[in-house]
Design a protein around this motif. Structure first.
Motif, PDB file in Angstrom:
ATOM      1  N   GLU A  17       0.800  -1.264   0.115  1.00  0.00           N
ATOM      2  CA  GLU A  17       0.080   0.046  -0.094  1.00  0.00           C
ATOM      3  C   GLU A  17       0.770   1.312  -0.062  1.00  0.00           C
ATOM      4  OE1 GLU A  17      -2.316  -3.324   2.576  1.00  0.00           O
ATOM      5  OE2 GLU A  17      -0.005  -2.425   2.236  1.00  0.00           O
ATOM      6  N   ILE A  18       2.138   0.975   0.185  1.00  0.00           N
ATOM      7  CA  ILE A  18       3.082   2.557   0.347  1.00  0.00           C
ATOM      8  C   ILE A  18       4.099   2.452  -0.550  1.00  0.00           C
ATOM      9  CG2 ILE A  18       4.451   3.301   2.052  1.00  0.00           C
ATOM     10  CD1 ILE A  18       1.735   3.258   3.013  1.00  0.00           C
ATOM     11  N   ASP A  19       4.433   3.348  -1.397  1.00  0.00           N
ATOM     12  CA  ASP A  19       5.334   3.593  -2.149  1.00  0.00           C
ATOM     13  C   ASP A  19       6.552   4.164  -1.432  1.00  0.00           C
ATOM     14  OD1 ASP A  19       3.268   3.599  -3.817  1.00  0.00           O
ATOM     15  OD2 ASP A  19       3.781   5.115  -5.403  1.00  0.00           O
ATOM     16  N   MET A  20       7.744   3.872  -1.739  1.00  0.00           N
ATOM     17  CA  MET A  20       9.184   4.537  -1.206  1.00  0.00           C
ATOM     18  C   MET A  20       9.666   5.317  -2.268  1.00  0.00           C
ATOM     19  SD  MET A  20       9.276   4.026   2.026  1.00  0.00           S
ATOM     20  CE  MET A  20      10.775   4.855   1.846  1.00  0.00           C
ATOM     21  N   VAL A  21       9.516   6.608  -2.261  1.00  0.00           N
ATOM     22  CA  VAL A  21       9.979   7.686  -3.252  1.00  0.00           C
ATOM     23  C   VAL A  21      10.986   8.517  -2.407  1.00  0.00           C
ATOM     24  CG1 VAL A  21       7.763   7.366  -4.831  1.00  0.00           C
ATOM     25  CG2 VAL A  21       8.118   8.870  -2.987  1.00  0.00           C
ATOM     26  N   THR A  22      11.366   9.783  -3.066  1.00  0.00           N
ATOM     27  CA  THR A  22      11.981  10.555  -2.759  1.00  0.00           C
ATOM     28  C   THR A  22      11.699  12.016  -2.742  1.00  0.00           C
ATOM     29  OG1 THR A  22      13.439  11.338  -4.543  1.00  0.00           O
ATOM     30  CG2 THR A  22      13.967   9.302  -3.559  1.00  0.00           C
ATOM     31  N   THR A  23      12.226  12.988  -2.054  1.00  0.00           N
ATOM     32  CA  THR A  23      11.804  14.423  -2.347  1.00  0.00           C
ATOM     33  C   THR A  23      12.722  14.774  -3.342  1.00  0.00           C
ATOM     34  OG1 THR A  23      13.710  15.289  -0.669  1.00  0.00           O
ATOM     35  CG2 THR A  23      11.609  14.684   0.359  1.00  0.00           C
TER      36      THR A  23
END
Length: 531
Positions: free
Chosen positions: A297-303
């Motif tokens: 359910e959670i994406d790991m992305v970046t700023t």
């Protein structure tokens, strides 16, 4: 120096964002003040079960947006816009844009809304031990390969929409790290595609005998502030069909709407977060450390600067709500009442405040498309009530506002309750918050925390990418993005903070229990409604 002089001298930054329902251009000065706005409205199409925009729509849309901005500047300041200090391009994250060696499109552009990549996403998630959402570019690419699509052998460039437009303007095959994180997993230590996962991906593709490797067809990853090229004569002529825009303007790395949302809400440092609510709804929480395990359910992305960020992304937001407001507008017109769209939204949103905290027992799902958070690969629009439900206009509007946050709330619960992620402030932006004190109040109830909406929130991601363009040319030596935003842009801006109301919070929790239980109805509707 007055505003007109700033425009003439190029002490400005231009941001253009290609959103789901609107392409918006915002011209700002180097203090972040809005000088002009241009708009082009559009809608995606469902063609052969693919949510897409044609290249013609993309090209004419961004050109019309720029022309609208140029006219606004001319009308307001009496100045013909010929140059700006810098430019930034943003667009919907994720999706699939595929080109051959000559720059020709090889397959229909697939937007983030498509959920036709389940097999690919599942296999890659298992291979990487890292969540690969259905809408990510890597999932689209691998699904096209699994489906045996002939064009995959001729790939020379695969990107998101923002990187595609950026290449049209500069000739550079680059992408901002935030948008890159919607293509392929990012290593926040190296600020590049994860090398170990790239190796696994390339090895997975070896049996197909392709002449390319993933890193060769993906755009190069850049962080905020890095040189991303300049506007070429061809790019200038493409953007401004009148031929009056000058070449040579520097561009910042192209970003996705998640990164520009973080920038527009000053939510790029750890322990900050924002919720962008519009056609899609997503919450971004900047992390101090990695999550304890993989969550689908959670994406790991970046700023845009490369900090790790957890993202709860719901494909469906306010589309159904907007459709209902449009229906009420038709009724008003039938009764001889002329109501502007903005007035309709404001009155109907405000009316929802008279509703019950539990929406009178009503339930709704605005699933125009599949929803990754609830693991549904197709969407059906549903409004449900029992004979005992309190069916009023206020409750009807309130439940549709609540449900616009429903799916994203499920992801936030994982972060807040299961992972105990700490957040010091939540910022809201997007059309959902345009009516003062309504959407903001419901989000505060959903997260049970204070929610701030800045006065600039309605400018959204186009303002955010304009700020990233300004950062490119106006940052001080060694000045980090979070320092630039905190000390140079947001110090003089005002906003409103709403604290959660106990009754609203309790009511939203009851709504969410019903939302989760009612998903069985949504699943049944998908199975039954196949016409």
């Amino acid at each position: 120096m007055n505003k007109k002089e700033r425009i003439i001298s190029g002490k400005t930054a231009l941001g253009i964002e290609l959103g789901s329902t609107r392409i918006k251009g915002v011209l700002i000065d180097l203090q972040g003040n809005v000088l002009g706005v241009g708009i082009h409205d559009w809608e995606n199409s469902l063609i052969d079960n693919i949510w897409t925009y044609s290249l013609e729509e993309i090209h004419t849309g961004i050109q019309n947006c720029y022309a609208s901005l140029k006219k606004a500047v001319q009308d307001t300041y009496g100045v013909t816009l010929q140059t700006v200090g810098s430019i930034g391009i943003s667009a919907m994250m994720h999706g699939y844009m595929a080109l051959d060696r000559d720059g020709n499109q090889l397959a229909p552009f697939q937007t983030w809304r498509n959920t036709n990549t389940q097999k690919a996403a599942d296999e890659l998630t298992e291979l990487f031990d890292f969540n690969i959402p259905l809408r990510w570019t890597a999932a689209h690419l691998y699904q096209r390969i699994l489906d045996g699509e002939e064009h995959t052998a001729r790939l020379d460039y695969v990107s998101t929409l923002s990187a595609y437009i950026h290449r049209k303007l500069t000739g550079k095959r680059v992408i901002g790290i935030g948008d890159a994180a919607g293509m392929f997993p990012i290593d926040s230590d190296t600020c590049d595609y994860d090398a170990t996962m790239l190796e696994k991906f390339n090895k997975l593709l070896e049996p197909y005998g392709f002449s390319w490797k993933a890193e060769e067809i993906f755009p190069k990853v850049l962080v905020a502030g890095e040189d991303a090229g300049a506007l070429t004569p061809e790019g200038a002529a493409f953007l401004d069909v009148s031929g009056e825009l000058k070449a040579g303007i520097p561009l910042c790395p192209p970003e996705g709407d998640a990164g520009t949302g973080m920038t527009a809400t000053n939510s790029v440092a750890p322990r900050t977060g924002n919720v962008s609510a519009g056609t899609s709804t997503f919450a971004m929480i900047v992390l101090e450390k990695k999550l304890g395990r993989v969550y689908r359910e959670i994406d790991m992305v970046t700023t845009p600067a490369g900090f790790p960020c957890a993202m709860s992304h719901a494909n469906n937001g306010t589309s159904d709500l907007n459709a209902w407001v449009g229906l009420f507008g038709e009724f008003a017109e039938l009764m001889g009442i002329k109501a502007a769209p903005g007035e309709l939204f404001e009155k109907l949103y405000t009316e929802s405040l008279k509703g019950d905290p539990i929406c009178g027992g009503l339930l709704a799902y605005g699933y125009y498309s599949g929803e990754n958070i609830t693991m549904l690969n197709e969407g059906r629009l549903a409004f449900l009530r029992t004979p005992e439900s309190r069916f009023s206009l206020a409750n009807f509007m309130r439940v549709h506002l609540y449900t616009s946050l429903g799916a994203v709330k499920l992801g936030l619960d994982i972060l807040m309750e299961d992972e105990k992620v700490k957040v010091e402030r939540i910022m809201g932006h997007g059309g959902f918050f345009k009516t003062r004190g309504v959407g903001q109040r419901y989000l505060a109830a959903a997260v049970n925390a204070p929610v701030t909406v800045m006065d600039t929130a309605s400018e959204g991601g186009a303002w955010g990418i304009a700020l990233l363009a300004a950062y490119l040319i106006d940052r001080k030596p060694g000045e980090k993005l979070e320092e630039y935003l905190e000390n140079r842009i947001f110090t003089g801006l005002s906003g409103e903070t709403v604290m959660p109301d106990a009754k609203d919070t309790a009511g939203f929790q009851i709504f969410m229990e019903r939302y989760k239980t009612g998903l069985s109805v949504e699943k049944a509707a998908i199975e039954a409604m196949n016409w």
